[in-house]
Design a protein around this motif. Structure first.
Motif, mmCIF file in Angstrom:
data_model
loop_
_atom_site.group_PDB
_atom_site.id
_atom_site.type_symbol
_atom_site.label_atom_id
_atom_site.label_comp_id
_atom_site.label_asym_id
_atom_site.label_seq_id
_atom_site.Cartn_x
_atom_site.Cartn_y
_atom_site.Cartn_z
ATOM 1 N N LYS A 4 0.849 -1.183 0.000
ATOM 2 C CA LYS A 4 0.000 0.000 0.000
ATOM 3 C C LYS A 4 0.888 1.237 0.000
ATOM 4 O O LYS A 4 1.826 1.338 0.774
ATOM 5 C CB LYS A 4 -0.909 0.009 1.224
ATOM 6 N N CYS A 5 0.590 2.148 -0.884
ATOM 7 C CA CYS A 5 1.407 3.348 -1.032
ATOM 8 C C CYS A 5 0.824 4.458 -0.171
ATOM 9 O O CYS A 5 -0.211 5.025 -0.480
ATOM 10 C CB CYS A 5 1.445 3.758 -2.501
ATOM 11 N N CYS A 10 5.734 6.177 0.115
ATOM 12 C CA CYS A 10 5.929 5.837 -1.295
ATOM 13 C C CYS A 10 7.057 6.658 -1.939
ATOM 14 O O CYS A 10 7.935 6.072 -2.586
ATOM 15 C CB CYS A 10 4.625 6.002 -2.060
ATOM 16 N N PRO A 11 7.107 7.959 -1.796
ATOM 17 C CA PRO A 11 8.231 8.699 -2.394
ATOM 18 C C PRO A 11 9.584 8.329 -1.779
ATOM 19 O O PRO A 11 10.600 8.308 -2.470
ATOM 20 C CB PRO A 11 7.912 10.164 -2.111
ATOM 21 N N ALA A 12 9.599 8.024 -0.498
ATOM 22 C CA ALA A 12 10.854 7.636 0.146
ATOM 23 C C ALA A 12 11.352 6.301 -0.399
ATOM 24 O O ALA A 12 12.563 6.133 -0.629
ATOM 25 C CB ALA A 12 10.671 7.559 1.653
ATOM 26 N N ILE A 13 10.457 5.368 -0.618
ATOM 27 C CA ILE A 13 10.841 4.062 -1.161
ATOM 28 C C ILE A 13 11.368 4.222 -2.574
ATOM 29 O O ILE A 13 12.392 3.636 -2.945
ATOM 30 C CB ILE A 13 9.642 3.089 -1.112
ATOM 31 N N ILE A 14 10.711 5.048 -3.380
ATOM 32 C CA ILE A 14 11.153 5.266 -4.755
ATOM 33 C C ILE A 14 12.516 5.971 -4.762
ATOM 34 O O ILE A 14 13.413 5.599 -5.528
ATOM 35 C CB ILE A 14 10.096 6.071 -5.530
ATOM 36 N N VAL A 18 16.032 4.537 -6.389
ATOM 37 C CA VAL A 18 16.786 5.258 -7.417
ATOM 38 C C VAL A 18 18.219 5.511 -6.958
ATOM 39 O O VAL A 18 19.174 5.308 -7.717
ATOM 40 C CB VAL A 18 16.073 6.589 -7.772
ATOM 41 N N VAL A 19 18.405 5.927 -5.719
ATOM 42 C CA VAL A 19 19.747 6.174 -5.191
ATOM 43 C C VAL A 19 20.549 4.879 -5.152
ATOM 44 O O VAL A 19 21.735 4.847 -5.518
ATOM 45 C CB VAL A 19 19.678 6.838 -3.799
#
Length: 65
Positions: A4-5, A10-14, A18-19
């Protein structure tokens, strides 16, 4: 169980994904660069260079400026 986002997570996981991906790519590029640099000069090109690596005795007289 689907992920569940939430509005904060959700932005922290993305961003972490990416990092992490960018770090992995950077490390692979660094490894490839080091391997390529290590390979330079390790094979014979047919040219022979004379190196003067023989031992030479140091002069016995000291010079002062």
């Amino acid at each position: 169980m689907p992920l569940k986002c939430f509005s904060v997570h959700c932005p922290a996981i993305i961003a972490c994904g990416v990092v992490g991906f960018l770090c992995a790519v950077f490390l692979l590029l660094l490894l490839a660069y080091r391997m390529k640099k290590k390979d330079e000069g390790s094979y014979d090109l047919g040219e022979t260079k004379l190196t003067n690596t023989a031992y030479h005795k140091a002069p016995t007289k000291e010079f002062y400026a």
